[in-house]
Design a protein around this motif. Sequence first.
Motif, PDB file in Angstrom:
ATOM      1  N   UNK A  83       0.836  -1.204   0.000  1.00 16.37           N
ATOM      2  CA  UNK A  83       0.000   0.000   0.000  1.00 16.37           C
ATOM      3  C   UNK A  83       0.869   1.251   0.000  1.00 16.37           C
ATOM      4  N   UNK A  84       0.336   2.383  -0.453  1.00 14.88           N
ATOM      5  CA  UNK A  84       1.093   3.637  -0.397  1.00 14.88           C
ATOM      6  C   UNK A  84       1.506   3.948   1.043  1.00 14.88           C
ATOM      7  N   UNK A  89       0.942   4.930   7.023  1.00 16.05           N
ATOM      8  CA  UNK A  89       1.250   5.837   8.128  1.00 16.05           C
ATOM      9  C   UNK A  89      -0.017   6.388   8.772  1.00 16.05           C
ATOM     10  N   UNK A  90      -1.005   6.712   7.957  1.00 18.71           N
ATOM     11  CA  UNK A  90      -2.261   7.227   8.500  1.00 18.71           C
ATOM     12  C   UNK A  90      -2.956   6.168   9.345  1.00 18.71           C
ATOM     13  N   UNK A  91      -2.945   4.931   8.856  1.00 14.55           N
ATOM     14  CA  UNK A  91      -3.544   3.835   9.623  1.00 14.55           C
ATOM     15  C   UNK A  91      -2.813   3.637  10.939  1.00 14.55           C
ATOM     16  N   UNK A  92      -1.483   3.590  10.880  1.00 10.72           N
ATOM     17  CA  UNK A  92      -0.687   3.386  12.100  1.00 10.72           C
ATOM     18  C   UNK A  92      -0.910   4.530  13.085  1.00 10.72           C
ATOM     19  N   UNK A 188      -9.494  12.296  15.895  1.00 12.19           N
ATOM     20  CA  UNK A 188      -8.376  11.356  15.777  1.00 12.19           C
ATOM     21  C   UNK A 188      -7.886  11.282  14.341  1.00 12.19           C
ATOM     22  N   UNK A 189      -8.817  11.218  13.393  1.00 15.95           N
ATOM     23  CA  UNK A 189      -8.437  11.130  11.981  1.00 15.95           C
ATOM     24  C   UNK A 189      -7.662  12.361  11.538  1.00 15.95           C
ATOM     25  N   UNK A 190      -8.046  13.533  12.031  1.00 15.56           N
ATOM     26  CA  UNK A 190      -7.362  14.772  11.655  1.00 15.56           C
ATOM     27  C   UNK A 190      -5.909  14.746  12.103  1.00 15.56           C
ATOM     28  N   UNK A 191      -5.677  14.391  13.351  1.00 15.02           N
ATOM     29  CA  UNK A 191      -4.306  14.338  13.857  1.00 15.02           C
ATOM     30  C   UNK A 191      -3.512  13.259  13.140  1.00 15.02           C
TER      31      UNK A 191
END
Length: 209
Positions: A83-84, A89-92, A188-191
Amino acid sequence: MGDATTVVRTGRKFDQVLAGAREVFMTDGFEGASVDDIARAAGVSKATLYSYFPDKKLLFMEVARQECQRMADETVARIDPSAPVADVLTMAATEIISFLTSRFGVRIFRICAAESERFPELGRDFYESGPMRGRDRLAEYFRHAREEGALELDDVVLAAEQFSELCKTRLWPRAVFGLQSEFSREEIDCVAREAATTFLARYGTRSGV
């Protein structure tokens, strides 16, 4: 409890003991948690409790270790190397932030900080079982991404530590200082997105986009 350092991780009541201890530690803290209360919450005798954990510090660290290991393992299991990098990184970051701001994550941090002077091994053991474990898992992925040309960095361990710190922006201080106890998915998603974007601005390559 005594000073023994051996933990017996077998037996049908082991999970019961951990569940009871988790409940009591989260409510009463480390020092306030009594053996009687833990045994009662676990539904076992004190003799059974002692047979698994001869030292309360060992019991506390086992609770923290298992929770941190679960979080790290679940995050790693969700990593798709193909995956990109931005998506990974966003998932982690989302997983890290969710754990840091959870009731358990905040409580464990506060307990370790509060007891660090009297029981410095608590802080050390928690760091080794939690933050350090997560750091090493991230470093492994960064090493892979570097080999694939998606990241350009020299010190994968330092980069993992920097990424973890980016995940503590805004929400984690609010949690640990008691300013906020519930966090929306949008917060959380924003950060998480900003952590990934900032990290890639420093270490990302064109091929990794």
